[in-house]
Design a protein around this motif. Structure first.
Motif, PDB file in Angstrom:
ATOM      1  N   LEU A   1      15.998  11.285   4.629  1.00 45.80           N
ATOM      2  CA  LEU A   1      15.244  11.106   5.863  1.00 45.80           C
ATOM      3  C   LEU A   1      15.618   9.797   6.548  1.00 45.80           C
ATOM      4  O   LEU A   1      16.164   8.888   5.923  1.00 45.80           O
ATOM      5  N   TYR A   2      15.336   9.708   7.838  1.00 44.90           N
ATOM      6  CA  TYR A   2      15.574   8.485   8.608  1.00 44.90           C
ATOM      7  C   TYR A   2      14.244   7.740   8.778  1.00 44.90           C
ATOM      8  O   TYR A   2      13.210   8.354   9.072  1.00 44.90           O
ATOM      9  N   ILE A   3      14.287   6.425   8.606  1.00 49.77           N
ATOM     10  CA  ILE A   3      13.120   5.561   8.806  1.00 49.77           C
ATOM     11  C   ILE A   3      13.429   4.649   9.995  1.00 49.77           C
ATOM     12  O   ILE A   3      14.480   4.014  10.035  1.00 49.77           O
ATOM     13  N   ALA A   4      12.512   4.598  10.954  1.00 44.94           N
ATOM     14  CA  ALA A   4      12.754   3.829  12.170  1.00 44.94           C
ATOM     15  C   ALA A   4      11.464   3.181  12.653  1.00 44.94           C
ATOM     16  O   ALA A   4      10.368   3.556  12.217  1.00 44.94           O
ATOM     17  N   PRO A   5      11.571   2.215  13.564  1.00 44.08           N
ATOM     18  CA  PRO A   5      10.354   1.669  14.168  1.00 44.08           C
ATOM     19  C   PRO A   5       9.644   2.750  14.984  1.00 44.08           C
ATOM     20  O   PRO A   5      10.292   3.663  15.519  1.00 44.08           O
TER      21      PRO A   5
ATOM     22  N   THR B   1      11.046  -5.159  10.654  1.00 42.66           N
ATOM     23  CA  THR B   1      11.232  -6.534  10.197  1.00 42.66           C
ATOM     24  C   THR B   1       9.982  -6.971   9.447  1.00 42.66           C
ATOM     25  O   THR B   1       8.868  -6.753   9.935  1.00 42.66           O
ATOM     26  N   PRO B   2      10.115  -7.585   8.273  1.00 45.66           N
ATOM     27  CA  PRO B   2       8.937  -8.082   7.564  1.00 45.66           C
ATOM     28  C   PRO B   2       8.100  -8.994   8.456  1.00 45.66           C
ATOM     29  O   PRO B   2       8.634  -9.858   9.158  1.00 45.66           O
ATOM     30  N   GLY B   3       6.803  -8.765   8.464  1.00 49.52           N
ATOM     31  CA  GLY B   3       5.890  -9.536   9.298  1.00 49.52           C
ATOM     32  C   GLY B   3       5.500  -8.825  10.574  1.00 49.52           C
ATOM     33  O   GLY B   3       4.484  -9.153  11.185  1.00 49.52           O
ATOM     34  N   PHE B   4       6.314  -7.833  10.992  1.00 50.67           N
ATOM     35  CA  PHE B   4       5.982  -7.080  12.194  1.00 50.67           C
ATOM     36  C   PHE B   4       4.890  -6.056  11.872  1.00 50.67           C
ATOM     37  O   PHE B   4       4.667  -5.694  10.723  1.00 50.67           O
ATOM     38  N   PHE B   5       4.223  -5.571  12.920  1.00 53.11           N
ATOM     39  CA  PHE B   5       3.211  -4.541  12.736  1.00 53.11           C
ATOM     40  C   PHE B   5       3.846  -3.258  12.201  1.00 53.11           C
ATOM     41  O   PHE B   5       4.965  -2.908  12.583  1.00 53.11           O
ATOM     42  N   ALA B   6       3.105  -2.578  11.356  1.00 55.95           N
ATOM     43  CA  ALA B   6       3.643  -1.394  10.674  1.00 55.95           C
ATOM     44  C   ALA B   6       3.480  -0.141  11.523  1.00 55.95           C
ATOM     45  O   ALA B   6       2.708   0.766  11.210  1.00 55.95           O
ATOM     46  N   ASP B   7       4.197  -0.112  12.646  1.00 53.34           N
ATOM     47  CA  ASP B   7       4.396   1.111  13.420  1.00 53.34           C
ATOM     48  C   ASP B   7       5.734   1.673  12.951  1.00 53.34           C
ATOM     49  O   ASP B   7       6.803   1.138  13.294  1.00 53.34           O
ATOM     50  N   VAL B   8       5.696   2.721  12.168  1.00 50.23           N
ATOM     51  CA  VAL B   8       6.884   3.212  11.471  1.00 50.23           C
ATOM     52  C   VAL B   8       6.919   4.730  11.526  1.00 50.23           C
ATOM     53  O   VAL B   8       5.875   5.390  11.401  1.00 50.23           O
ATOM     54  N   VAL B   9       8.120   5.295  11.719  1.00 50.48           N
ATOM     55  CA  VAL B   9       8.277   6.749  11.717  1.00 50.48           C
ATOM     56  C   VAL B   9       9.332   7.157  10.689  1.00 50.48           C
ATOM     57  O   VAL B   9      10.275   6.407  10.408  1.00 50.48           O
ATOM     58  N   VAL B  10       9.138   8.339  10.123  1.00 52.76           N
ATOM     59  CA  VAL B  10      10.082   8.917   9.168  1.00 52.76           C
ATOM     60  C   VAL B  10      10.352  10.353   9.601  1.00 52.76           C
ATOM     61  O   VAL B  10       9.414  11.144   9.737  1.00 52.76           O
ATOM     62  N   PHE B  11      11.620  10.692   9.840  1.00 54.47           N
ATOM     63  CA  PHE B  11      11.925  12.040  10.303  1.00 54.47           C
ATOM     64  C   PHE B  11      13.179  12.587   9.630  1.00 54.47           C
ATOM     65  O   PHE B  11      14.012  11.832   9.123  1.00 54.47           O
TER      66      PHE B  11
ATOM     67  N   ASP C   1       0.838  -1.200   0.000  1.00 53.22           N
ATOM     68  CA  ASP C   1       0.000   0.000   0.000  1.00 53.22           C
ATOM     69  C   ASP C   1       0.874   1.251   0.000  1.00 53.22           C
ATOM     70  O   ASP C   1       0.537   2.261  -0.619  1.00 53.22           O
ATOM     71  N   VAL C   2       1.986   1.175   0.732  1.00 52.87           N
ATOM     72  CA  VAL C   2       2.908   2.309   0.851  1.00 52.87           C
ATOM     73  C   VAL C   2       4.338   1.802   0.735  1.00 52.87           C
ATOM     74  O   VAL C   2       4.693   0.801   1.371  1.00 52.87           O
ATOM     75  N   LEU C   3       5.135   2.503  -0.057  1.00 58.79           N
ATOM     76  CA  LEU C   3       6.566   2.212  -0.148  1.00 58.79           C
ATOM     77  C   LEU C   3       7.331   3.457   0.293  1.00 58.79           C
ATOM     78  O   LEU C   3       7.217   4.517  -0.317  1.00 58.79           O
ATOM     79  N   LEU C   4       8.073   3.318   1.386  1.00 61.16           N
ATOM     80  CA  LEU C   4       8.959   4.390   1.848  1.00 61.16           C
ATOM     81  C   LEU C   4      10.295   4.170   1.169  1.00 61.16           C
ATOM     82  O   LEU C   4      11.005   3.217   1.484  1.00 61.16           O
ATOM     83  N   ARG C   5      10.629   5.011   0.231  1.00 61.44           N
ATOM     84  CA  ARG C   5      11.753   4.738  -0.669  1.00 61.44           C
ATOM     85  C   ARG C   5      12.979   5.605  -0.359  1.00 61.44           C
ATOM     86  O   ARG C   5      12.877   6.811  -0.187  1.00 61.44           O
ATOM     87  N   GLY C   6      14.127   4.930  -0.276  1.00 64.05           N
ATOM     88  CA  GLY C   6      15.405   5.612  -0.284  1.00 64.05           C
ATOM     89  C   GLY C   6      15.807   6.338   0.975  1.00 64.05           C
ATOM     90  O   GLY C   6      16.650   7.233   0.935  1.00 64.05           O
ATOM     91  N   GLY C   7      15.230   5.952   2.122  1.00 66.10           N
ATOM     92  CA  GLY C   7      15.634   6.568   3.378  1.00 66.10           C
ATOM     93  C   GLY C   7      16.764   5.794   4.037  1.00 66.10           C
ATOM     94  O   GLY C   7      17.164   4.717   3.572  1.00 66.10           O
ATOM     95  N   THR C   8      17.303   6.339   5.121  1.00 67.19           N
ATOM     96  CA  THR C   8      18.276   5.609   5.936  1.00 67.19           C
ATOM     97  C   THR C   8      17.493   4.813   6.967  1.00 67.19           C
ATOM     98  O   THR C   8      16.806   5.389   7.816  1.00 67.19           O
TER      99      THR C   8
END
Length: 531
Positions: free
Chosen positions: A79-83, A466-476, A31-38
């Motif tokens: 941008l940084y991508i983190a749990p 991690t694939p399979g984990f719940f999608a609680d994700v932040v981008v800053f 549904d969403v692809l976060l592309r090219g972050g750290t």
């Protein structure tokens, strides 16, 4: 910077599942692809350039992988991508069921996707009913609850200072057992607060054994954070060990000038226990000021038995009044004659909010003690107390077993001046201390806000990318992600948080909260009994 963090991170990277550099042969649809972050995995590995794919409420791709049909692509270059961050210690118990506050915008803007409630021994005792209210109304963040020992004791015994009888113990054990069956993650105490403070060590151990039956944790606002720090940490470790649970020290600190530097000794106590195989951890907010009620800060525990009405009677009593006033005056004296104590919330006189007790006394031309007693007689006040050393704060956050937690609650901007930790804890630790000042590596700071609290709580499928984990994700944005809230102007949202996803749903989009209530009541599942 301590070299032992680097060695610890290396061991964790080898032992834990890291972000995969490449994914399987099949194309990933999302549904969403976060592309090219750290991308930071949440377990302490350095960030690597990559993508994160979200489908439904799950993460379906991390790293480098082939893509199929993608509904939406978000460019995360630079941008940084983190749990999503997990706050182990909040006081949002009432707020997450309040129609005005359940969105928890001040937490979402920090990147916090899960809040833990029931802390300091206060909150709902009926866990099933509490979770039901959250589910019926929705919540901005996920919520995990701890059985609050103080509220539990009040329900069975009241807020009086007396030893629990055998019948009392049985009732409290039954309530804890039921709370754990209903999905609580452990039990929390507030051992400076009435009535939690009146429970002795043996009482807490006996109740904690019922937490252990269900695989929960013991979290504690320990019995003292000043001159009593070492004894209080020792007690917490003992309650965990003899009760059969991990022990967790809430808002780890050394409070009061006379105690500065003793945090190092408390760290050594915890390290010794961990070296023996005991599970002992802590959390911390990255500020030199604490916040609680005025009464808990300056009034001895014996005088608070029975609540505020009984306290006022003791102040006015010819028998107990003189001693009690001396004790309160002595407490104010060591707090810089009241100059270290700021009023955060006090309805009877809103003009006092934001001022310290010494300033108020000088304005009114009367003793500081008189000002404090007036506040107590009028029902008390929330205060901010500047009592910690910056060196201790920095030392605490460098420990690989210390998580980040706010000790705050969900807020809307108002006339009060609460501690800024409710708005700025996570960006202050990650943005200021890690990114700007290098007190600890950014991957360590992110782990302390995600993978580590999930590990401490025993929270499955969250806290890591991690694939399979719940999608609680932040981008800053690492250049902009900073706390804006100050003690003078605390109602300011974090800067630099670009996107937040809670269970796959957009909670913050391009720096603006969406208003979605995608959070869930997270229920702990007790492990199956041994055969």
């Amino acid at each position: 910077m301590p070299t032992r963090w680097s060695s610890t991170a290396l061991v964790l990277s080898l032992l834990l599942i890291a972000v995969p550099a490449a994914v399987a042969q099949e194309s990933v649809e999302a549904d969403v692809l976060l592309r090219g972050g750290t991308v930071f995995d949440g377990v302490g590995s350095p960030g690597v350039i990559g993508d994160v794919a979200i489908k439904g409420d799950r993460i379906v791709g991390v790293g480098t992988f082939k893509t199929g049909e993608i509904a939406r692509v978000i460019d995360c270059t630079g941008l940084y991508i983190a749990p999503g961050f997990i706050d182990l210690h909040t006081h949002s118990d009432n707020q997450v069921t309040d129609p005005l506050l359940r969105g928890s915008i001040n937490y979402l803007m920090q990147g916090c996707t899960t809040q833990v409630t029931g802390n300091c021994g206060s909150g709902p005792v009926d866990v099933a009913a509490y979770y039901k209210k959250i589910e019926e109304g929705g919540a901005g963040t996920n919520v995990a609850h701890l059985v609050p020992q103080g509220s539990l004791r009040e329900k069975v015994i009241g807020d009086v200072d007396r030893k629990a009888t055998s019948n009392d113990l049985v009732k409290m054990q039954e309530l804890v057992d039921q709370g754990m069956r209903d999905g609580a993650w452990g039990m929390a105490t507030g051992l400076i607060y009435v009535p939690s403070v009146y429970a002795d060590t043996d009482e807490l151990i006996s109740i904690n054994k019922f937490v252990a039956k269900h695989g929960g944790i013991y979290a504690s606002h320990i019995r003292g954070e000043g001159s009593e720090l070492l004894a209080a940490v020792t007690e917490a470790i003992r309650i965990g060990r003899e009760g059969g649970t991990p022990a967790h020290v809430s808002h780890f600190k050394a409070s009061g000038h006379e105690s500065w530097g003793t945090l190092r000794l408390a760290i050594e106590l915890i390290e010794q226990a961990r070296a023996k195989g005991e599970k002992v951890t802590a959390d911390q907010y990255p500020y030199t000021a604490s916040s609680t009620s005025l009464e808990a800060t300056i009034v001895p525990t014996w005088a608070r038995s029975g609540g505020n009405d009984e306290l006022v009677k003791r102040i006015d009593s010819d028998e107990t009044g003189p001693k009690l006033k001396k004790d309160i005056a002595r407490s104010l004296e060591v707090k810089d004659q009241g100059a270290a104590v700021f009023i955060a919330r006090y309805k009877p006189k809103r003009a006092w909010v934001g001022k310290n007790l010494k300033q108020i006394a000088e304005m009114d031309k009367r003793p500081v003690l008189d000002v404090a007693l007036e506040i107590i007689r009028n029902g008390g006040a929330a205060i901010v107390n500047f009592s910690m050393s910056e060196d201790d704060v920095r030392l605490g956050m460098q420990q690989p077993w210390v998580a980040t937690a706010s000790d705050g609650r969900a807020y809307l901007p108002g006339a009060d001046k609460p501690h800024p930790r409710s708005y700025g804890t996570f960006p202050r630790k990650i943005g200021r201390y890690a990114l700007a000042e290098g007190v600890l590596p950014v991957e360590a700071a992110i782990r302390s806000a995600s993978g580590l609290p999930a590990e401490i709580l025993g929270l499955p499928e969250r806290g890591r990318l991690t694939p399979g984990f719940f999608a609680d994700v932040v981008v800053f944005d690492p250049k902009e992600y900073r706390d804006a809230a100050t003690f003078e102007d605390p109602h300011q949202y974090t800067r630099g948080m670009s996107y937040v996803f809670v269970n796959g749903q957009p909670a913050v989009h391009q720096g603006i909260p969406t208003g979605t209530l995608a959070g869930r009541a997270l229920r702990h599942v007790s492990p199956a009994p041994a055969p």
